[in-house]
Design a protein around this motif. Structure first.
Motif, short mmCIF file in Angstrom:
data_model
loop_
_atom_site.label_atom_id
_atom_site.label_comp_id
_atom_site.label_asym_id
_atom_site.label_seq_id
_atom_site.Cartn_x
_atom_site.Cartn_y
_atom_site.Cartn_z
N PHE A 1 15.91 4.89 3.49
CA PHE A 1 14.10 4.46 2.98
C PHE A 1 14.55 3.29 2.02
O PHE A 1 13.75 2.47 1.96
N LYS A 2 15.54 3.73 0.86
CA LYS A 2 15.70 2.68 -0.22
C LYS A 2 16.11 1.27 0.17
O LYS A 2 15.64 0.40 -0.12
N ASN A 3 17.24 1.33 1.00
CA ASN A 3 17.53 0.15 1.74
C ASN A 3 17.08 -0.58 2.81
O ASN A 3 17.32 -1.74 3.10
N THR A 4 15.89 -0.16 3.42
CA THR A 4 15.04 -0.91 4.31
C THR A 4 13.59 -0.99 3.82
O THR A 4 13.03 -1.73 3.50
N THR A 5 12.96 0.12 3.90
CA THR A 5 11.57 0.18 3.75
C THR A 5 11.29 -0.30 2.10
O THR A 5 10.33 -1.29 2.09
N LYS B 1 8.98 -6.91 1.54
CA LYS B 1 8.19 -7.59 0.24
C LYS B 1 6.77 -7.15 0.51
O LYS B 1 5.98 -6.80 -0.85
N GLU B 2 6.22 -6.99 1.30
CA GLU B 2 4.75 -6.45 1.57
C GLU B 2 4.73 -4.84 0.93
O GLU B 2 3.85 -4.64 0.27
N VAL B 3 5.68 -4.00 1.39
CA VAL B 3 5.84 -2.94 0.66
C VAL B 3 5.87 -2.68 -0.83
O VAL B 3 5.09 -2.15 -1.69
N TRP C 1 10.29 6.48 6.63
CA TRP C 1 9.34 5.88 7.51
C TRP C 1 9.78 4.65 7.30
O TRP C 1 10.14 3.82 6.03
N ASP C 2 9.78 3.99 8.45
CA ASP C 2 9.98 2.20 8.42
C ASP C 2 8.96 1.80 7.76
O ASP C 2 7.86 2.29 7.46
N SER C 3 8.88 0.07 7.54
CA SER C 3 8.10 -0.75 6.72
C SER C 3 6.50 -0.54 7.37
O SER C 3 5.64 -0.24 6.79
N LEU C 4 6.64 -0.49 8.57
CA LEU C 4 5.43 -0.48 9.40
C LEU C 4 4.68 0.69 9.09
O LEU C 4 3.45 0.61 8.77
N ASP C 5 5.36 1.76 9.41
CA ASP C 5 4.66 3.04 9.27
C ASP C 5 4.27 3.40 7.81
O ASP C 5 3.15 4.01 7.55
N PHE C 6 5.20 3.08 7.06
CA PHE C 6 5.01 3.20 5.61
C PHE C 6 3.64 2.66 4.90
O PHE C 6 2.98 3.12 4.08
N LYS C 7 3.60 1.32 5.51
CA LYS C 7 2.33 0.44 5.19
C LYS C 7 1.17 1.08 5.55
O LYS C 7 -0.05 1.14 5.26
N SER C 8 1.20 1.90 6.78
CA SER C 8 0.11 2.63 7.39
C SER C 8 -0.49 3.58 6.77
O SER C 8 -1.43 3.95 6.31
N PHE C 9 0.78 4.38 5.98
CA PHE C 9 0.44 5.31 5.26
C PHE C 9 -0.13 4.93 3.85
O PHE C 9 -1.15 5.77 3.56
N LEU C 10 0.32 3.97 3.51
CA LEU C 10 -0.37 3.44 2.09
C LEU C 10 -1.70 3.00 2.48
O LEU C 10 -2.67 3.49 1.49
N GLY C 11 -2.07 2.67 3.48
CA GLY C 11 -3.53 2.39 3.94
C GLY C 11 -4.36 3.69 4.17
O GLY C 11 -5.34 3.61 3.80
N ASP C 12 -3.68 4.75 4.74
CA ASP C 12 -4.46 5.98 4.59
C ASP C 12 -4.57 6.64 3.33
O ASP C 12 -5.59 7.12 3.24
#
Length: 134
Positions: A54-58, A62-64, A113-124
Motif C-alpha cells: 500500500f505504501k509503495n504503490t497507492t 500523485k492524485e492520492v 487497496w490500489d489507487s483507483l479503489d482508494f480514490k473511490s473510498f476517499l470519495g465515499d
C-alpha cells in the motif's frame, strides 16, 4: 557505496516526507481542530506485506497524495509500537480510519487497496461527511 546508501535512505523515506505523517494521535487531533480538517489514520505493521505494498504503490499515486494532503491531517501508527485509542479495533492491518477533529469515527475499512479503489473510498468518505453535516 555512500551514494547507494543515501539513495536507498531517501527512497525509503519519501512517502512519509511527502505526506507529512504524524505518529501522535492526540497531537494530530489538536492540529485538525486548528486547521478545520478531519484525520486519516493508517495503521500498519512493519511485518505486513500488504502494508508495504500500500505504501509503495497507492501512497505513491500523485492524485492520492493530493487528495490526502488537501483534506486530512495524516496519522500513521504502527500496530505493534504506537499507542492508539482503545475504540480502534486493530487486529488486522492495514487498517484505515477517517476521524473528525473531535475524535469521532467517520468511516473505516481494512486492507490493501490500489489507487483507483482508494480514490473511490476517499470519495465515499467525502459523501458521508457531507451527509453527516446536513
Amino acid at each position: 557505496m555512500k551514494y547507494i546508501v543515501l539513495t536507498l535512505l531517501l527512497i525509503s523515506s519519501l512517502w512519509s516526507v511527502e505526506l507529512g505523517w504524524s505518529d501522535d494521535y492526540e497531537a494530530s487531533l489538536k492540529v485538525a481542530q486548528k486547521e478545520n480538517k478531519n484525520l486519516y489514520i493508517l495503521i500498519t505493521s512493519s511485518t505486513c506485506g500488504w502494508c508495504k505494498k500500500f505504501k509503495n504503490t497507492t501512497l505513491q499515486d500523485k492524485e492520492v497524495l493530493k487528495m490526502l494532503n488537501e483534506k486530512y491531517i495524516l496519522v500513521h501508527l504502527d500496530r505493534d509500537i504506537d499507542d492508539f485509542p482503545s475504540w480502534m479495533k486493530v487486529k488486522s492491518v492495514p487498517r484505515h480510519y477517517f476521524v473528525t477533529a473531535k475524535g469521532k469515527e467517520i468511516f473505516t475499512f481494512l486492507g490493501y487497496w490500489d489507487s483507483l479503489d482508494f480514490k473511490s473510498f476517499l470519495g465515499d468518505v467525502e459523501e458521508k461527511i457531507k451527509q453527516d453535516i446536513k
